[in-house]
Design a protein around this motif. Structure first.
Motif, mmCIF file in Angstrom:
data_model
loop_
_atom_site.group_PDB
_atom_site.id
_atom_site.type_symbol
_atom_site.label_atom_id
_atom_site.label_comp_id
_atom_site.label_asym_id
_atom_site.label_seq_id
_atom_site.Cartn_x
_atom_site.Cartn_y
_atom_site.Cartn_z
ATOM 1 N N VAL A 129 0.857 -1.190 0.000
ATOM 2 C CA VAL A 129 0.000 0.000 0.000
ATOM 3 C C VAL A 129 0.891 1.236 0.000
ATOM 4 C CG1 VAL A 129 -1.772 1.282 1.239
ATOM 5 C CG2 VAL A 129 -1.854 -1.213 1.211
ATOM 6 N N THR A 130 0.871 1.962 -1.098
ATOM 7 C CA THR A 130 1.743 3.125 -1.250
ATOM 8 C C THR A 130 1.031 4.443 -0.980
ATOM 9 O OG1 THR A 130 1.266 3.199 -3.619
ATOM 10 C CG2 THR A 130 3.193 1.932 -2.919
ATOM 11 N N LYS A 193 -15.378 -0.157 12.047
ATOM 12 C CA LYS A 193 -15.364 0.618 13.282
ATOM 13 C C LYS A 193 -16.489 1.646 13.231
ATOM 14 C CE LYS A 193 -11.495 1.651 15.166
ATOM 15 N NZ LYS A 193 -10.182 2.218 15.515
ATOM 16 N N LEU A 194 -17.063 1.901 14.395
ATOM 17 C CA LEU A 194 -18.143 2.881 14.455
ATOM 18 C C LEU A 194 -17.635 4.300 14.320
ATOM 19 C CD1 LEU A 194 -20.329 1.313 17.297
ATOM 20 C CD2 LEU A 194 -20.686 1.199 14.818
ATOM 21 N N ARG A 195 -16.394 4.527 14.739
ATOM 22 C CA ARG A 195 -15.819 5.870 14.633
ATOM 23 C C ARG A 195 -14.318 5.755 14.426
ATOM 24 N NH1 ARG A 195 -13.909 7.553 19.764
ATOM 25 N NH2 ARG A 195 -14.264 6.011 21.408
ATOM 26 N N LYS A 196 -13.688 6.882 14.176
ATOM 27 C CA LYS A 196 -12.250 6.971 13.931
ATOM 28 C C LYS A 196 -11.818 6.153 12.713
ATOM 29 C CE LYS A 196 -10.862 7.972 18.701
ATOM 30 N NZ LYS A 196 -9.981 7.578 19.835
ATOM 31 N N ASN A 197 -12.695 6.087 11.730
ATOM 32 C CA ASN A 197 -12.334 5.379 10.505
ATOM 33 C C ASN A 197 -11.363 6.176 9.628
ATOM 34 O OD1 ASN A 197 -13.856 2.807 10.413
ATOM 35 N ND2 ASN A 197 -15.624 4.165 10.668
ATOM 36 N N PHE A 198 -11.299 7.479 9.833
ATOM 37 C CA PHE A 198 -10.493 8.310 8.950
ATOM 38 C C PHE A 198 -9.263 8.897 9.634
ATOM 39 C CE2 PHE A 198 -14.952 8.499 7.592
ATOM 40 C CZ PHE A 198 -14.839 7.971 6.321
ATOM 41 N N ALA A 204 -3.465 3.476 8.753
ATOM 42 C CA ALA A 204 -2.174 2.783 8.704
ATOM 43 C C ALA A 204 -2.322 1.313 9.075
ATOM 44 C CB ALA A 204 -1.181 3.464 9.641
ATOM 45 N N LYS A 205 -3.099 1.027 10.109
ATOM 46 C CA LYS A 205 -3.311 -0.365 10.520
ATOM 47 C C LYS A 205 -4.022 -1.156 9.430
ATOM 48 C CE LYS A 205 -3.354 0.309 15.545
ATOM 49 N NZ LYS A 205 -4.177 0.225 16.790
ATOM 50 N N ARG A 206 -5.012 -0.550 8.818
ATOM 51 C CA ARG A 206 -5.734 -1.249 7.753
ATOM 52 C C ARG A 206 -4.850 -1.455 6.522
ATOM 53 N NH1 ARG A 206 -11.917 1.215 7.825
ATOM 54 N NH2 ARG A 206 -12.603 0.052 9.677
ATOM 55 N N ALA A 209 -2.852 -4.398 7.260
ATOM 56 C CA ALA A 209 -3.704 -5.586 7.280
ATOM 57 C C ALA A 209 -4.051 -6.040 5.864
ATOM 58 C CB ALA A 209 -4.974 -5.299 8.070
ATOM 59 N N PHE A 210 -4.323 -5.098 4.966
ATOM 60 C CA PHE A 210 -4.641 -5.463 3.589
ATOM 61 C C PHE A 210 -3.427 -6.079 2.890
ATOM 62 C CE2 PHE A 210 -8.101 -1.988 3.605
ATOM 63 C CZ PHE A 210 -9.039 -2.908 4.054
ATOM 64 N N GLU A 211 -2.236 -5.558 3.152
ATOM 65 C CA GLU A 211 -1.026 -6.149 2.582
ATOM 66 C C GLU A 211 -0.876 -7.604 3.023
ATOM 67 O OE1 GLU A 211 1.793 -2.117 2.356
ATOM 68 O OE2 GLU A 211 2.077 -3.620 3.930
ATOM 69 N N GLN A 212 -1.027 -7.852 4.319
ATOM 70 C CA GLN A 212 -0.903 -9.204 4.841
ATOM 71 C C GLN A 212 -2.014 -10.104 4.311
ATOM 72 O OE1 GLN A 212 -0.922 -8.430 9.044
ATOM 73 N NE2 GLN A 212 1.305 -8.101 9.143
ATOM 74 N N TYR A 213 -3.183 -9.568 4.177
ATOM 75 C CA TYR A 213 -4.322 -10.345 3.691
ATOM 76 C C TYR A 213 -4.073 -10.837 2.260
ATOM 77 C CZ TYR A 213 -9.168 -11.406 2.384
ATOM 78 O OH TYR A 213 -10.308 -12.022 1.946
#
Length: 399
Positions: A129-130, A193-198, A204-206, A209-213
């Protein structure tokens, strides 16, 4: 020599550990070593350390055969892959110069590397993810992730790029779980998540996670060959390219079409299509090549058009037995005719394809009444291998 001089000065300035002040001692000039003697001591020190701290690249290059090392199959490529796979340069064995030993090792590494490359093993891919940007649409807000698909182990001159959002990954996960229950049993997907999605931390965590997925999905043979997984990468670009061609925007269509081709190359769709003749990816692979042939031809880039036309023909060329039984792809004849015309215009040898076209005609096939490639490209319905009507659109406004 230097140590004797230091001992003499120490005895003069100190008395059994007690420091005293004295007039400067007039040391004869002959007592100091010559500069050449100091240089000799330095050289000895260099020689003592040279066995373990030698970073001179020339010595390493001299131990290799220049002709063998200059090729792309040289052992330098093999060692480069080892470093990429996690080995440190300090863990490699030191180069030992011996008569014939080094060149023998080089040849062995080359043979091993060639044998590894000759096997039909899947390329190891990296998913990075760049970029992740927040997009504010008219009725929704989401994060768009830019992912580079790169072949590891060598310098990838043509990385392919996809842009996906959370809902795209979520839809992929649901489809894979339905079709590959056992492989997906222990695969966890990042929850909503209900909040803090942005916020930056969540993004960064997502991203990680997508790279590992994607890396995990590609590591499993059954999932790596799944049409659902493959089409997640390339089908959107292919559909965009077809839409642009339908309205005559051939220049704009080249971008998504070429990116789709690179993605299919990296994912091994061409190889899988040959192994499974009725594989859906074979149709998509041929459509991509033919779309590039037509687009380049419309833009008067005849060399590029003929190159992709020739590539498609190498894939479609029937065996002599199939030719006798008239078992060949319905697009073979219009593709042969297009390649012969293109090759004639750019002064390229076309005899092989002219002979094949003549053999088909001699077998009684009417080669004059054939559909055009453009007509096929405009009418072809590029659909997903698995239609998900129930879940289509679900979660589109999520991040």
């Amino acid at each position: 020599m230097a140590s004797k001089l230091l001992d003499k000065l120490r005895r003069t300035l100190f008395k059994e550990g007690e420091a005293v002040f004295k007039e400067p001692v007039d040391v004869p000039e002959d007592s100091f070593p010559e500069s050449a003697e100091l240089e000799d001591d330095t050289e000895c020190l260099s020689e003592r350390l040279g066995g373990t701290l030698c970073f001179d690249g020339e010595n390493v290059l001299q131990s290799e055969d220049p002709e063998e090392a200059s090729g792309q199959d040289s052992d330098s490529d093999f060692l480069g892959e080892s470093v990429e796979d996690g080995f440190s340069s300090t863990e490699t064995s030191p180069v030992v110069q011996s008569s014939g030993g080094s060149s023998l090792l080089t040849r062995q590494l080359q043979e091993n590397w060639k044998s590894m490359r000759s096997l039909s093993l899947p390329e190891k891919l990296m998913f990075e993810v760049t970029d992740a940007s927040v997009v504010q649409a008219s009725s929704s807000k989401y994060v768009l992730y830019t992912i580079h698909v790169i072949q590891s182990g060598l310098f990838d001159k043509r990385p392919a790029v996809i842009t996906r959002r959370y809902s795209d990954f979520e839809r992929l996960h649901h489809r894979l779980r339905r079709r590959h229950v056992d492989d997906m049993e222990r695969v966890h997907f990042p929850r909503k998540k209900l909040r803090k999605n942005f916020v930056a931390e969540t993004i960064a965590k997502r991203s990680r996670a997508f790279e590992q997925y994607l890396t995990h999905m590609h590591s499993l043979t059954e999932l790596r060959c799944s049409p659902t997984f493959l089409e997640f990468f390339y089908l959107g670009d292919l559909q965009d390219g077809q839409m642009l061609m339908r309205v005559g925007h051939y220049q704009e269509a080249l971008g998504p079409l070429l990116n789709s081709l690179r993605l299919q190359e990296k994912l091994g769709c061409e190889r899988q299509g040959k192994q499974q003749p009725h594989f859906q990816q074979r149709t998509h692979w041929l459509f991509t090549l033919l779309a590039l042939v037509t687009s380049f031809q419309e833009l008067e880039q005849l060399g590029e058009a003929q190159e992709h036309c020739d590539r498609a023909l190498r894939d479609l060329a029937p065996s002599p037995e199939a030719l006798q039984q008239r078992h060949f792809h319905p697009l073979l004849i219009p593709l042969l005719q297009a390649n012969v015309r293109l090759s004639w215009k750019i002064s390229k040898d076309k005899r092989r394809w002219e002979v094949l076209l003549q053999e088909i005609q001699n077998s009684g096939v009417d080669v004059g009444n054939q559909p055009s490639l453009k007509e096929y490209l405009m009418k072809e319905n590029l659909v997903e291998s698995e239609r998900d009507t129930k879940g289509k659109g679900k979660g589109d406004d999520t991040t």
